[in-house]
Design a protein around this motif. Structure first.
Motif, short mmCIF file in Angstrom:
data_model
loop_
_atom_site.label_atom_id
_atom_site.label_comp_id
_atom_site.label_asym_id
_atom_site.label_seq_id
_atom_site.Cartn_x
_atom_site.Cartn_y
_atom_site.Cartn_z
N UNK A 14 0.83 -1.20 0.00
CA UNK A 14 0.00 0.00 0.00
C UNK A 14 0.87 1.26 0.00
N UNK A 15 2.02 1.20 0.67
CA UNK A 15 2.92 2.35 0.66
C UNK A 15 3.53 2.57 -0.72
N UNK A 16 3.85 1.48 -1.42
CA UNK A 16 4.38 1.62 -2.77
C UNK A 16 3.34 2.22 -3.71
N UNK A 17 2.09 1.80 -3.57
CA UNK A 17 1.03 2.37 -4.39
C UNK A 17 0.83 3.85 -4.10
N UNK A 18 0.87 4.21 -2.83
CA UNK A 18 0.73 5.62 -2.47
C UNK A 18 1.89 6.44 -3.04
N UNK A 19 3.10 5.89 -3.01
CA UNK A 19 4.25 6.58 -3.60
C UNK A 19 4.08 6.77 -5.09
N UNK A 20 3.63 5.71 -5.77
CA UNK A 20 3.45 5.81 -7.22
C UNK A 20 2.38 6.84 -7.56
N UNK B 199 -4.46 0.31 5.92
CA UNK B 199 -4.04 0.17 4.53
C UNK B 199 -5.13 0.61 3.57
N UNK B 200 -6.37 0.49 3.98
CA UNK B 200 -7.47 0.91 3.11
C UNK B 200 -7.35 2.40 2.80
N UNK B 201 -7.00 3.19 3.79
CA UNK B 201 -6.84 4.62 3.57
C UNK B 201 -5.65 4.89 2.66
N UNK B 202 -4.53 4.19 2.87
CA UNK B 202 -3.35 4.38 2.03
C UNK B 202 -3.64 3.98 0.59
N UNK B 203 -4.34 2.88 0.41
CA UNK B 203 -4.70 2.44 -0.94
C UNK B 203 -5.63 3.45 -1.60
N UNK B 204 -6.57 3.99 -0.83
CA UNK B 204 -7.49 4.98 -1.38
C UNK B 204 -6.74 6.24 -1.82
N UNK B 205 -5.75 6.65 -1.02
CA UNK B 205 -4.96 7.83 -1.39
C UNK B 205 -4.18 7.56 -2.67
N UNK B 206 -3.55 6.39 -2.75
CA UNK B 206 -2.78 6.06 -3.94
C UNK B 206 -3.63 5.98 -5.19
N UNK B 207 -4.77 5.29 -5.10
CA UNK B 207 -5.65 5.18 -6.25
C UNK B 207 -6.22 6.55 -6.63
N UNK B 208 -6.56 7.35 -5.62
CA UNK B 208 -7.09 8.69 -5.90
C UNK B 208 -6.08 9.58 -6.61
N UNK B 209 -4.83 9.51 -6.18
CA UNK B 209 -3.80 10.32 -6.83
C UNK B 209 -3.55 9.85 -8.26
N UNK B 210 -3.53 8.53 -8.46
CA UNK B 210 -3.35 8.02 -9.82
C UNK B 210 -4.50 8.44 -10.72
N UNK B 211 -5.73 8.39 -10.18
CA UNK B 211 -6.90 8.79 -10.98
C UNK B 211 -6.84 10.28 -11.30
N UNK B 212 -6.43 11.09 -10.31
CA UNK B 212 -6.33 12.53 -10.55
C UNK B 212 -5.29 12.84 -11.62
N UNK B 213 -4.16 12.11 -11.59
CA UNK B 213 -3.13 12.31 -12.61
C UNK B 213 -3.63 11.87 -13.98
N UNK B 214 -4.37 10.79 -14.00
CA UNK B 214 -4.89 10.27 -15.29
C UNK B 214 -5.88 11.25 -15.91
#
Length: 237
Positions: free
Chosen positions: A19-25, A218-233
């Motif tokens: 989850x930390x790696x996803x948040x970093x990405x 981890x649910x919060x970390x995953x949500x942050x990572x997915x949200x940031x990726x979606x915002x970038x997309x």
């Protein structure tokens, strides 16, 4: 302070490394997508929050000081021209924002390194990327995390040795050459000893890895990572 794991009981320490790696990405993608001052200001708050959740602070960011001169000089080099007007502020401003973006990514990376053991980083990569590529990537990352602090310490030791022998009186170029040669020599020596040690210990590409389990945090970390990726997309589309 070195570029290495620091044991602790912070929220980031308790998170699954995947989850930390996803948040970093997600953070890196958002940093490259939102390059305006307002966007980077929002990402600054998020980056500082990530570092604080790992129990880190300014001293952890200071470990990346070798990159600061490059980040600081890049805007000046980008803005300089060979003729009139000799300096273009708009180019310097664009490159300055890019340098600051890299700095923010380093802040988030500092939080990850501080809160994640090397063994867990390797396991997370091997379980995320299947087959030999994942094993090769996991081993590579593990070796970098383990030996980068040692190589950094070797350079500092070489610099102190040059200074103790009156090196301060030498030209800057000569001092840099002496430290660089000593650092490269020690790096090759460590590489040779590493190869011997791996053979002696019957190095395995697929060792027994630690078990992982996602928790509520981890649910919060995953949500942050997915949200940031979606915002970038969204900005790309």
């Amino acid at each position: 302070m070195t570029l290495s794991y620091v044991p602790g009981d912070s929220l980031a320490h308790r998170l699954d490394p995947r989850s930390k790696l996803l948040a970093q990405a997600g953070f890196a993608a958002a940093a490259y997508a939102y390059t305006t001052p307002r966007g980077l200001a929002a990402l600054t708050l998020l980056a500082v929050g990530c570092l604080r959740l790992a129990g880190g602070g300014a001293r952890d960011v200071w470990t990346y000081r070798f990159a600061f001169p490059v980040l600081a000089l890049a805007p000046l080099v980008a803005g300089a021209t060979l003729g009139a007007p000799w300096f273009r502020p708009e180019r310097a401003a664009t490159t300055g924002l890019a340098s600051y973006r890299v700095l923010l990514i380093l802040v988030v990376a500092a939080g990850y390194v501080r809160s994640t053991p090397v063994r867990e980083s390797r396991a997370a990569l091997q379980r995320t990327v299947p087959g030999k590529p994942g094993q090769f990537l996991g081993v590579g990352v593990a070796l970098v995390f383990r030996f980068l602090p040692l190589l950094k310490r070797d350079l500092l030791t070489a610099r102190e040795a040059v200074r103790a022998r009156g090196g301060d009186a030498l030209p800057t170029r000569e001092r840099i050459r002496l430290v660089a040669v000593a650092g490269v020599d020690r790096a090759f020596g460590r590489a040779d000893r590493l190869g011997t040690a791996l053979n002696a210990r019957c190095f395995a590409w697929n060792p027994t890895l630690p078990r992982f389990a996602f928790g509520r945090a981890d649910a919060a970390a995953l949500a942050v990572g997915v949200g940031l990726l979606a915002a970038a997309l969204v900005t790309v589309v």
